[in-house]
Design an enzyme around this catalytic site. Structure first.
Site, PDB file in Angstrom:
ATOM      1  N   SER A 198       0.792  -1.228   0.000  1.00 47.44           N
ATOM      2  CA  SER A 198       0.000   0.000   0.000  1.00 47.44           C
ATOM      3  C   SER A 198       0.825   1.279   0.000  1.00 47.44           C
ATOM      4  O   SER A 198       0.308   2.341  -0.322  1.00 47.44           O
ATOM      5  CB  SER A 198      -0.952   0.010   1.193  1.00 47.44           C
ATOM      6  OG  SER A 198      -0.235  -0.112   2.396  1.00 47.44           O
TER       7      SER A 198
ATOM      8  N   HIS B 168      -5.806  -3.593  -1.554  1.00 46.61           N
ATOM      9  CA  HIS B 168      -5.703  -2.611  -2.646  1.00 46.61           C
ATOM     10  C   HIS B 168      -5.865  -3.234  -4.026  1.00 46.61           C
ATOM     11  O   HIS B 168      -5.912  -2.512  -5.013  1.00 46.61           O
ATOM     12  CB  HIS B 168      -4.367  -1.872  -2.558  1.00 46.61           C
ATOM     13  CG  HIS B 168      -4.331  -0.899  -1.423  1.00 46.61           C
ATOM     14  ND1 HIS B 168      -4.787   0.395  -1.543  1.00 46.61           N
ATOM     15  CD2 HIS B 168      -3.940  -1.045  -0.134  1.00 46.61           C
ATOM     16  CE1 HIS B 168      -4.651   1.012  -0.386  1.00 46.61           C
ATOM     17  NE2 HIS B 168      -4.145   0.159   0.490  1.00 46.61           N
TER      18      HIS B 168
ATOM     19  N   LYS C 151     -11.833   0.232  -0.487  1.00 51.83           N
ATOM     20  CA  LYS C 151     -11.000   0.732  -1.579  1.00 51.83           C
ATOM     21  C   LYS C 151     -11.767   0.638  -2.898  1.00 51.83           C
ATOM     22  O   LYS C 151     -12.668   1.435  -3.107  1.00 51.83           O
ATOM     23  CB  LYS C 151      -9.656   0.030  -1.520  1.00 51.83           C
ATOM     24  CG  LYS C 151      -9.013   0.431  -0.162  1.00 51.83           C
ATOM     25  CD  LYS C 151      -7.825  -0.278   0.238  1.00 51.83           C
ATOM     26  CE  LYS C 151      -7.205   0.265   1.496  1.00 51.83           C
ATOM     27  NZ  LYS C 151      -7.967   0.248   2.721  1.00 51.83           N
TER      28      LYS C 151
HETATM   29  C1  LIG Z   1      -2.955  -3.388   3.002  1.00 52.36           C
HETATM   30  C2  LIG Z   1      -4.071  -2.898   3.867  1.00 52.36           C
HETATM   31  N1  LIG Z   1      -4.721  -3.776   4.660  1.00 52.36           N
HETATM   32  C3  LIG Z   1      -5.722  -3.377   5.461  1.00 52.36           C
HETATM   33  C4  LIG Z   1      -6.144  -2.074   5.496  1.00 52.36           C
HETATM   34  C5  LIG Z   1      -7.268  -1.662   6.403  1.00 52.36           C
HETATM   35  O1  LIG Z   1      -8.410  -1.393   5.650  1.00 52.36           O
HETATM   36  P1  LIG Z   1      -9.568  -0.369   6.069  1.00 52.36           P
HETATM   37  O2  LIG Z   1      -9.072   1.000   5.723  1.00 52.36           O
HETATM   38  O3  LIG Z   1     -10.679  -0.796   5.198  1.00 52.36           O
HETATM   39  O4  LIG Z   1      -9.823  -0.530   7.507  1.00 52.36           O
HETATM   40  C6  LIG Z   1      -5.513  -1.139   4.701  1.00 52.36           C
HETATM   41  C7  LIG Z   1      -5.950   0.273   4.730  1.00 52.36           C
HETATM   42  O5  LIG Z   1      -5.541   1.121   4.021  1.00 52.36           O
HETATM   43  C8  LIG Z   1      -4.443  -1.566   3.865  1.00 52.36           C
HETATM   44  O6  LIG Z   1      -3.789  -0.686   3.093  1.00 52.36           O
END
Ligand SMILES: Cc1ncc(COP(=O)(O)O)c(C=O)c1O
Length: 438
Positions: free
Chosen positions: A218, A246, A277
């Site tokens: 990310s 993502h 996302k």
């Molecule tokens: C790789 C990854 N996993 C989990 C999450 C957590 O997701 P959420 O924002 O839907 O809580 C994110 C959030 O950006 C992320 O980038």
């Protein structure tokens, strides 16, 4: 060096007193007698002489997360080209998604008002579970009220104290926190490096081991080296968990993520993603065998002890999946935009790190320059995210830009013009100075 967009006297003075050696990584200490009182240095960083830097965080959005939107900047509404949003397929504000949300809201009201385990969930939640399981070719899927909570609950619900979780060293914090919460032993391997994974797995041959990887990383916007990492995990009989936060819906011919692109879906027993996302909503899911998920439903604390997703969100997600499936051209547009924007940035000499996707770092490599440029970019109408240490190493302090399907060529060209007028000369000037000094 161009000055920031916050060009009143006070802030200019603040900028000149900016202590670039201090960042978020420096305030994780319990220096005061009361745990509720943060370190004094943090409060100074947030509110004092250097507040202009921290002011780039928690921006106030004044419109939807669309390609162009409006944010509050320097006390005024500022129109911006939005490269800060994960609305990769433009579904968050799609008219059919909004209509589906309205219809669901009218029927079910706002909240689910209880834990799925005790108070239950609506037929729509069950429909979304089935839809996700079918979409991903898995026996079952379960839903979480947040992506973060989904990763946290899944890893802490399945790993046990005597287990070993082996994470890529650029893993998202939700994954690391989930493993920490389980109190299992934590191993790490160098980002995307099969030899390093091999060494980590060899250290604990006698234990149950789980390799934790992401489809797209990310911060860096690169894919997991899936084929090679899976070969290593399989050679060690280690299980694999993939975070497709993502990549889900935005990658692969059918939107089934990085694992679909690399043709390795059947080699990954447990897949996790978020609805925040490309789905344009909120929440998390995990999909896998019904035996694993039956167990997890009772042991993931963020599932058992937390309210189910609001039905209105579930209704919107179901429609978003329908639209994304019906209109694969959204994915095509996303990738065309991403490849165009990255190529143009690189032609301008901007370092986009290892990115091969729609997430791209614009590497600055210096904290003070990043915050100064951050203000200048906002003042010029370009909304990108500041990424400071410890989210990335100090030498990769950057802005993160996320391109979406809804950006037009004109949006991207205007963004490139702004980068060319601001970011590029600042980086060049710095490089020239360093060469001269060296
Ligand atoms: C790789 C990854 N996993 C989990 C999450 C957590 O997701 P959420 O924002 O839907 O809580 C994110 C959030 O950006 C992320 O980038």
């Amino acid at each position: 060096m161009p000055m920031s967009g916050n060009n009143n006297e006070h802030e200019s003075e603040s900028e000149s007193r900016f202590d670039a050696s201090l960042g978020l990584g420096d305030f994780v200490v319990g220096e005061r007698s009361d745990p509720l009182a943060p370190p004094a240095g943090f409060t100074e960083w947030r509110r004092g002489a250097v507040a202009w830097a921290a002011a780039l965080y928690e921006p106030n959005m004044l419109g939807s997360a669309d390609a162009r939107t409006s944010i509050q900047y320097d006390g005024k509404a500022q129109s911006v080209i939005n490269l800060c949003s994960y609305n990769y397929l433009g579904l968050a504000n799609h008219p059919e998604v909004i209509a589906a949300a309205n219809k669901t809201l009218a029927k079910y009201g706002m909240g689910a008002c209880g834990s799925p385990m005790l108070s239950g969930m609506t037929d729509l939640h069950r429909q979304l579970e089935r839809t996700m399981a079918q979409f991903l070719g898995r026996e079952d899927a379960m839903l979480f009220n947040s992506g973060f909570g989904g990763a946290l609950g899944t890893l802490s619900g399945l790993l046990r104290k005597s287990d070993v979780a082996i994470l890529d060293n650029r893993s998202h914090l939700s994954l690391r926190d989930g493993a920490v919460l389980s109190r299992c032993r934590l191993g790490r391997f160098e980002h995307n490096d099969p030899a390093s994974l091999e060494a980590a797995l060899a250290r604990r041959k006698d234990k149950r081991q789980l390799v934790v990887i992401e489809g797209i990383y990310s911060m860096d916007g690169d894919f997991a080296n899936l084929e090679d990492l899976l070969n290593v995990a399989e050679a060690h009989n280690a299980s694999v968990f993939i975070d497709e936060a993502h990549s889900m819906l935005a990658c692969g011919e059918n939107g089934r993520g990085a694992a679909e692109i690399f043709g390795v879906e059947d080699r990954i027993p447990l897949v996790y993603g978020t609805f925040s996302k490309a789905f344009g909503a909120l929440g998390g899911f995990v999909a896998g065998s019904s035996e694993t998920l039956d167990y997890l439903r009772f042991y993931a604390h963020s599932y058992v002890y937390s309210c189910a997703l609001p039905p209105v969100v579930v209704g919107a997600i179901l429609k978003a999946i329908e639209v994304a499936t019906r209109e694969p051209q959204r994915r095509t547009r996303l990738w065309e935009n991403a490849n165009y924007f990255r190529a143009q940035l690189n032609a301008l000499g901007v370092n986009t790190g290892d990115s091969t996707t729609y997430i791209m770092p614009l590497v600055v490599g210096d904290r003070e320059r990043m915050y100064r440029l951050g203000h200048e970019l906002r003042a010029r109408g370009l909304f990108v995210a500041p990424v400071d240490y410890p989210a990335v190493p100090e030498d990769r302090i950057c802005f993160r830009a996320c391109v979406t399907a809804n950006h037009t060529r004109a949006d991207l060209d205007e963004a490139l013009n702004i980068v060319s007028d601001t970011f590029v000369p600042a980086q060049l000037q710095h490089a020239q100075r360093s060469n001269y000094a060296g």
